[in-house]
Write a protein that holds these residues in place. Structure first.
Motif, PDB file in Angstrom:
ATOM      1  N   THR A  33     -17.129   5.380 -27.137  1.00  0.00           N
ATOM      2  CA  THR A  33     -16.832   6.116 -26.506  1.00  0.00           C
ATOM      3  C   THR A  33     -18.042   6.400 -25.520  1.00  0.00           C
ATOM      4  OG1 THR A  33     -15.840   7.442 -28.486  1.00  0.00           O
ATOM      5  CG2 THR A  33     -16.571   8.929 -26.560  1.00  0.00           C
ATOM      6  N   ASP A  50     -12.473   8.652 -15.525  1.00  0.00           N
ATOM      7  CA  ASP A  50     -12.498   9.014 -16.513  1.00  0.00           C
ATOM      8  C   ASP A  50     -12.474  10.528 -16.951  1.00  0.00           C
ATOM      9  OD1 ASP A  50     -12.852   6.356 -17.667  1.00  0.00           O
ATOM     10  OD2 ASP A  50     -15.086   6.507 -17.320  1.00  0.00           O
ATOM     11  N   SER A  94      -7.982  18.854 -18.981  1.00  0.00           N
ATOM     12  CA  SER A  94      -6.863  19.680 -19.560  1.00  0.00           C
ATOM     13  C   SER A  94      -6.748  20.797 -18.860  1.00  0.00           C
ATOM     14  CB  SER A  94      -7.284  20.039 -20.970  1.00  0.00           C
ATOM     15  OG  SER A  94      -8.437  21.077 -21.050  1.00  0.00           O
ATOM     16  N   SER A  99      -8.679  11.789 -16.142  1.00  0.00           N
ATOM     17  CA  SER A  99      -7.926  11.518 -17.117  1.00  0.00           C
ATOM     18  C   SER A  99      -7.998  12.394 -18.294  1.00  0.00           C
ATOM     19  CB  SER A  99      -7.910   9.856 -17.413  1.00  0.00           C
ATOM     20  OG  SER A  99      -9.126   9.930 -18.162  1.00  0.00           O
ATOM     21  N   ARG A 100      -9.175  12.959 -18.574  1.00  0.00           N
ATOM     22  CA  ARG A 100      -9.302  13.836 -19.734  1.00  0.00           C
ATOM     23  C   ARG A 100      -9.182  15.309 -19.309  1.00  0.00           C
ATOM     24  NH1 ARG A 100     -14.675  10.942 -22.699  1.00  0.00           N
ATOM     25  NH2 ARG A 100     -13.926   8.825 -22.690  1.00  0.00           N
TER      26      ARG A 100
END
Length: 277
Positions: A3, A13, A19, A16-17
């Protein structure tokens, strides 16, 4: 699986994460509303979006929203709208697009190898476009609510778990072109389907019996056909300015009680009143 540390995350990155809750916080107290409102814009990724390792840029309604990494920004993600000084609908549209279209933007994993579009015949091109939407229908999390849970052919509300955006699906059959969705993709793709319709079809396929699935949709008669032939009523005023309002029916004059019913209507309610006449 290793990670990455927060400081090592690239823009890809980070996005893409992303929320819905995190995006809403970046936009402040009105973040959720701005994302939902911004999501109503019809955006063409190919012509309105520029995206590389340094920045994400969305051109929308004469404005440009840019997202980039910044060591001093909250969660290292900074956004800027070139026409607004405060959180705005343009920024909401940018975040909504990222949350809703991660696969199309290359943020949801490497896509499978595909034959170049130029090499495909028309039928193969349509099949590939539908296959892409089927993949998204399977992989994206959506909450489905039925207007009539006991009926298969009814209206459904779908809410994307990632973006919070909701669309209405009118499910009327299994074949492309038989159902309807309120999403922008359905309006412009000419396929007669979209990921939302495909998602609902898969849900009802598992839930309903074979007998229910094979029963075709039938449109209900919601009014007496004879009523449609009656000439429309006209709203008139008796006695000049300030006089009582009444409905005049070309076939039968004024109906009992309609003077009182029409007289107290506000101007913005009169149109609805006439539609019911």
């Amino acid at each position: 699986m290793l990670t990455k540390a927060s400081a090592e995350l690239t823009l890809f990155d980070t996005l893409s994460r992303l929320s819905f809750a995190r995006a809403a916080k970046l936009l402040g107290a009105e973040g959720s509303r701005l994302i939902m409102t911004g999501g109503k814009h019809d955006i063409d990724i190919a012509s309105q979006v520029e995206f590389d390792q340094q920045r994400f840029r969305l051109a929308i309604n004469g404005s440009a929203v840019t997202l980039a990494l910044s060591p001093t920004a909250r969660d290292r993600l900074e956004w800027h709208c070139n026409t607004c000084d405060a959180p705005c609908e343009h920024a909401g549209a940018a975040f909504s697009l990222i949350l809703e279209e991660k696969l199309a933007l290359g943020l949801a994993g490497a896509p499978p190898e595909r034959v170049p579009v130029e090499a495909l015949a028309d039928d193969a091109l349509v099949a590939q476009a539908i296959a892409e939407r089927q993949e998204r229908a399977r992989n994206e999390k959506m909450r489905v609510r039925s207007l009539q849970p006991q009926q298969i052919w009814t209206d459904y509300t779908l809410t994307n778990a990632a973006s919070g955006k909701s669309y209405r699906v009118a499910l009327r059959g299994w074949q492309p072109g038989e159902s309807y969705c309120s999403c922008p993709d359905f309006r412009k793709n000419t396929l007669g389907t979209c990921k939302h319709i495909l998602h609902v079809l898969e849900k009802v396929r598992r839930r309903f019996t074979e007998s229910a699935r094979n029963r075709p949709y039938r449109q209900r008669q919601i009014c007496d056909p004879g009523m449609r032939r009656r000439p429309p009523a006209v709203l008139l005023r008796r006695g000049g300015e300030g006089g009582a309002l009444f409905l005049h029916h070309p076939e039968g004059g004024q109906r009992p009680g309609e003077t009182q019913r029409g007289a107290h209507l506000r101007p913005d309610r009169r149109r609805q009143f006439l539609r019911r006449a």
